[in-house]
Motif scaffolding. Structure first.
Motif, PDB file in Angstrom:
ATOM      1  N   ARG A   1     -53.162 -67.445   1.107  1.00 33.19           N
ATOM      2  CA  ARG A   1     -52.425 -67.642  -0.144  1.00 33.19           C
ATOM      3  C   ARG A   1     -53.104 -68.699  -1.022  1.00 33.19           C
ATOM      4  NH1 ARG A   1     -48.296 -66.457   3.433  1.00 33.19           N
ATOM      5  NH2 ARG A   1     -47.990 -68.611   4.111  1.00 33.19           N
ATOM      6  N   PHE A   2     -53.553 -69.778  -0.432  1.00 33.72           N
ATOM      7  CA  PHE A   2     -54.239 -70.816  -1.201  1.00 33.72           C
ATOM      8  C   PHE A   2     -55.613 -70.341  -1.683  1.00 33.72           C
ATOM      9  CE2 PHE A   2     -50.969 -73.479   0.408  1.00 33.72           C
ATOM     10  CZ  PHE A   2     -50.968 -74.660  -0.317  1.00 33.72           C
ATOM     11  N   ALA A   3     -56.218 -69.384  -0.957  1.00 33.95           N
ATOM     12  CA  ALA A   3     -57.547 -68.893  -1.331  1.00 33.95           C
ATOM     13  C   ALA A   3     -57.515 -67.880  -2.465  1.00 33.95           C
ATOM     14  CB  ALA A   3     -58.229 -68.271  -0.111  1.00 33.95           C
ATOM     15  N   ALA A   4     -56.343 -67.368  -2.798  1.00 34.10           N
ATOM     16  CA  ALA A   4     -56.257 -66.276  -3.776  1.00 34.10           C
ATOM     17  C   ALA A   4     -56.867 -66.659  -5.127  1.00 34.10           C
ATOM     18  CB  ALA A   4     -54.802 -65.851  -3.945  1.00 34.10           C
TER      19      ALA A   4
ATOM     20  N   LEU B   1     -56.915 -76.598   3.073  1.00 33.02           N
ATOM     21  CA  LEU B   1     -56.057 -76.253   1.934  1.00 33.02           C
ATOM     22  C   LEU B   1     -56.341 -77.165   0.748  1.00 33.02           C
ATOM     23  CD1 LEU B   1     -52.620 -75.476   3.639  1.00 33.02           C
ATOM     24  CD2 LEU B   1     -54.560 -73.964   3.196  1.00 33.02           C
ATOM     25  N   ALA B   2     -56.563 -78.443   0.997  1.00 27.45           N
ATOM     26  CA  ALA B   2     -56.893 -79.356  -0.103  1.00 27.45           C
ATOM     27  C   ALA B   2     -58.185 -78.926  -0.784  1.00 27.45           C
ATOM     28  CB  ALA B   2     -57.017 -80.789   0.431  1.00 27.45           C
ATOM     29  N   TRP B   3     -59.164 -78.495   0.001  1.00 34.71           N
ATOM     30  CA  TRP B   3     -60.439 -78.030  -0.566  1.00 34.71           C
ATOM     31  C   TRP B   3     -60.221 -76.789  -1.407  1.00 34.71           C
ATOM     32  CZ3 TRP B   3     -63.282 -73.485   0.529  1.00 34.71           C
ATOM     33  CH2 TRP B   3     -64.565 -73.455  -0.031  1.00 34.71           C
ATOM     34  N   LEU B   4     -59.369 -75.864  -0.937  1.00 35.19           N
ATOM     35  CA  LEU B   4     -59.085 -74.643  -1.699  1.00 35.19           C
ATOM     36  C   LEU B   4     -58.432 -74.969  -3.043  1.00 35.19           C
ATOM     37  CD1 LEU B   4     -57.828 -72.302   1.179  1.00 35.19           C
ATOM     38  CD2 LEU B   4     -59.884 -71.986  -0.222  1.00 35.19           C
ATOM     39  N   VAL B   5     -57.592 -75.980  -3.065  1.00 34.06           N
ATOM     40  CA  VAL B   5     -56.911 -76.357  -4.308  1.00 34.06           C
ATOM     41  C   VAL B   5     -57.856 -77.068  -5.273  1.00 34.06           C
ATOM     42  CG1 VAL B   5     -55.118 -77.833  -5.290  1.00 34.06           C
ATOM     43  CG2 VAL B   5     -54.632 -76.461  -3.246  1.00 34.06           C
ATOM     44  N   ASP B   6     -58.659 -77.981  -4.758  1.00 36.16           N
ATOM     45  CA  ASP B   6     -59.401 -78.883  -5.638  1.00 36.16           C
ATOM     46  C   ASP B   6     -60.845 -78.469  -5.925  1.00 36.16           C
ATOM     47  OD1 ASP B   6     -57.181 -80.567  -5.780  1.00 36.16           O
ATOM     48  OD2 ASP B   6     -57.790 -81.684  -3.989  1.00 36.16           O
TER      49      ASP B   6
ATOM     50  N   GLY C   1     -54.803 -60.665  -3.148  1.00 34.62           N
ATOM     51  CA  GLY C   1     -54.556 -60.147  -4.486  1.00 34.62           C
ATOM     52  C   GLY C   1     -54.293 -58.655  -4.467  1.00 34.62           C
ATOM     53  N   PRO C   2     -54.324 -58.004  -5.662  1.00 34.52           N
ATOM     54  CA  PRO C   2     -54.075 -56.566  -5.749  1.00 34.52           C
ATOM     55  C   PRO C   2     -55.087 -55.771  -4.936  1.00 34.52           C
ATOM     56  CG  PRO C   2     -54.056 -57.592  -7.938  1.00 34.52           C
ATOM     57  CD  PRO C   2     -54.572 -58.613  -6.972  1.00 34.52           C
ATOM     58  N   SER C   3     -54.657 -54.640  -4.372  1.00 31.21           N
ATOM     59  CA  SER C   3     -55.533 -53.856  -3.504  1.00 31.21           C
ATOM     60  C   SER C   3     -56.750 -53.332  -4.238  1.00 31.21           C
ATOM     61  CB  SER C   3     -54.755 -52.681  -2.907  1.00 31.21           C
ATOM     62  OG  SER C   3     -54.239 -51.845  -3.934  1.00 31.21           O
TER      63      SER C   3
ATOM     64  N   LEU D   1     -65.338 -72.923   3.982  1.00 30.56           N
ATOM     65  CA  LEU D   1     -63.961 -72.739   4.420  1.00 30.56           C
ATOM     66  C   LEU D   1     -63.893 -72.637   5.945  1.00 30.56           C
ATOM     67  CD1 LEU D   1     -60.986 -72.320   3.881  1.00 30.56           C
ATOM     68  CD2 LEU D   1     -61.441 -69.893   3.422  1.00 30.56           C
ATOM     69  N   GLY D   2     -64.812 -71.887   6.533  1.00 28.85           N
ATOM     70  CA  GLY D   2     -64.834 -71.784   7.988  1.00 28.85           C
ATOM     71  C   GLY D   2     -65.053 -73.131   8.646  1.00 28.85           C
ATOM     72  N   ARG D   3     -65.976 -73.924   8.097  1.00 35.12           N
ATOM     73  CA  ARG D   3     -66.245 -75.248   8.668  1.00 35.12           C
ATOM     74  C   ARG D   3     -64.997 -76.115   8.620  1.00 35.12           C
ATOM     75  NH1 ARG D   3     -67.331 -80.253   7.291  1.00 35.12           N
ATOM     76  NH2 ARG D   3     -67.074 -79.864   5.051  1.00 35.12           N
ATOM     77  N   ARG D   4     -64.272 -76.071   7.514  1.00 38.66           N
ATOM     78  CA  ARG D   4     -63.085 -76.911   7.371  1.00 38.66           C
ATOM     79  C   ARG D   4     -61.941 -76.435   8.274  1.00 38.66           C
ATOM     80  NH1 ARG D   4     -62.933 -80.476   3.007  1.00 38.66           N
ATOM     81  NH2 ARG D   4     -64.886 -80.481   1.802  1.00 38.66           N
ATOM     82  N   LEU D   5     -61.842 -75.118   8.468  1.00 39.84           N
ATOM     83  CA  LEU D   5     -60.809 -74.614   9.378  1.00 39.84           C
ATOM     84  C   LEU D   5     -61.085 -75.063  10.812  1.00 39.84           C
ATOM     85  CD1 LEU D   5     -60.271 -71.012   7.972  1.00 39.84           C
ATOM     86  CD2 LEU D   5     -58.726 -72.961   7.784  1.00 39.84           C
ATOM     87  N   LEU D   6     -62.348 -75.065  11.190  1.00 37.72           N
ATOM     88  CA  LEU D   6     -62.697 -75.587  12.513  1.00 37.72           C
ATOM     89  C   LEU D   6     -62.311 -77.058  12.625  1.00 37.72           C
ATOM     90  CD1 LEU D   6     -66.229 -74.012  13.165  1.00 37.72           C
ATOM     91  CD2 LEU D   6     -64.073 -73.382  14.262  1.00 37.72           C
TER      92      LEU D   6
END
Length: 374
Positions: free
Chosen positions: A130-133, A7-12, A97-99, A27-32
């Motif tokens: 939500r943070f990735a939006a 989440l910090a990476w997504l924000v910054d 986001g929007p469809s 993102l996948g690497r950080r989630l792992l």
């Protein structure tokens, strides 16, 4: 607020990702690293492109590799990402986001027999979505802009424009093989053909020649009525001194030959494609589409040219003028393809010499060659 690494990476940092492929892999690497039991991930974007409707990137946790799958506008809409993830384990997926934006982010969990993500893991992935939006919206906008520019300018020219080469008069001198081609008797044909049928014929012609150009590493600079101007730039990297002991001069000569050979292969493929198209048209009771094409090799100025508020990223210079004049000699000489002495000097392909010919507006006569089978 102490956020997990993902989440910090997504924000910054995520908005600065060079592209969706790197975004998904990081993102996948950080989630792992954050402890989520993932087997893979998928990211799908809709793109404004005449052929490609969707681009999907597929990440495998075991290897860290990312591959891309394309969804074409003419094909039925498919869920490439979801289908691929389902083969790895339980699937979690959410539209971002929007469809109408067509942003879809999904993950596959480690198959454990339960068939679903644990409630806590699903909640964490919801937070990630939500943070990735915001960063994904920025990435999607960049990809959409790139797709539009490539469709209208070509891949290399679009990259230059995106890199900031926007000022009028800016450009660079490059060496390239040039291909100029157009249909014969197009005006007469258009006068006796319905407009929609004429457009279909033009599209079929452009598909053959542009498809061949792209297949052999060239780039179509522009379509002019029924004409095409394409270039095969000399690869800069192959012109540098190499570790094989070849001198810089040898590598430059090799790069020049590579560009000319690519152009020759492209024009041969164009002729084969048009021969097949003429067979189809004949079976439909339609007239064939004879054409002329010319190849030349030389230096061109490649860059922004035009009015202050309407620019064209194109090529100009004596080499462009010569290839255009040479193409105009196809009909008088009864050939579909003519090749200049500059290209002939840079190829091992057997060519038929046709002597030197004066070209309108060109000071020196041009040595002209043809393909033996033409």
């Amino acid at each position: 607020m102490d956020l997990p690494s993902s989440l910090a990476w997504l924000v910054d940092e995520a908005a600065a990702s060079p592209g969706p492929e790197r975004f998904l892999a990081e993102l996948g690497r950080r989630l792992l690293s954050d402890g989520l039991p993932l087997a893979g991930g998928a990211l799908t974007l809709s793109v404004p492109h005449p052929i490609i409707a969707r681009r999907t990137w597929l990440w495998r946790a075991e290897t860290g590799a990312v591959i891309e799958a394309l969804g074409f506008a003419a094909a039925p809409e498919s869920e490439a990402g979801r289908d691929w993830l389902a083969g790895l384990g339980p699937v979690w997926e959410e539209r971002i986001g929007p469809s109408e934006d067509g942003l879809l982010l999904g993950w596959a969990g480690i198959a454990d027999g339960a068939g679903t993500f644990a409630a806590d893991d699903a909640a964490r992935l919801g937070d990630v979505a939500r943070f990735a939006a915001a960063p994904l919206a920025a990435l999607a906008a960049r990809e959409a802009r790139a797709a539009l520019l490539e469709a209208y300018l070509g891949r290399r020219s679009a990259a230059r424009v995106q890199a900031g080469a926007l000022a009028r008069g800016t450009g660079e001198t490059i060496r390239a093989a040039l291909l100029c081609a157009d249909l014969r008797d197009f005006t007469a044909l258009s006068e006796v053909t319905e407009p929609h049928a004429m457009i279909a014929a033009l599209d079929a012609w452009f598909d053959r020649v542009a498809g061949a150009v792209h297949a052999f590493g060239g780039e179509v600079l522009k379509f002019i009525g029924d004409g095409v101007l394409a270039i095969f730039p000399v690869a800069v990297a192959s012109a540098e001194p190499g570790a094989d002991g070849a001198s810089q001069g040898d590598n430059i000569a090799r790069a020049d030959r590579n560009a000319c050979e690519a152009a020759l292969r492209a024009v041969a493929a164009s002729r084969a494609g048009m021969a097949h198209l003429d067979q189809i048209r004949q079976a439909q009771g339609l007239a064939p589409l004879p054409f002329g094409a010319a190849l030349h090799f030389g230096e061109i100025l490649w860059g922004n040219i035009g009015a202050a508020d309407r620019l064209d990223f194109t090529a100009i210079g004596p080499a462009v003028n010569l290839v255009s004049r040479l193409e105009g000699l196809c009909k008088p000489l009864g050939r579909s393809v003519l090749i200049s002495g500059a290209v002939a000097a840079n190829t091992q392909t057997a060519l038929t010499p046709l002597g030197e010919h004066a070209l309108r507006g060109i000071a020196e006569p041009c040595a002209v060659f043809a393909l033996p089978e033409d």
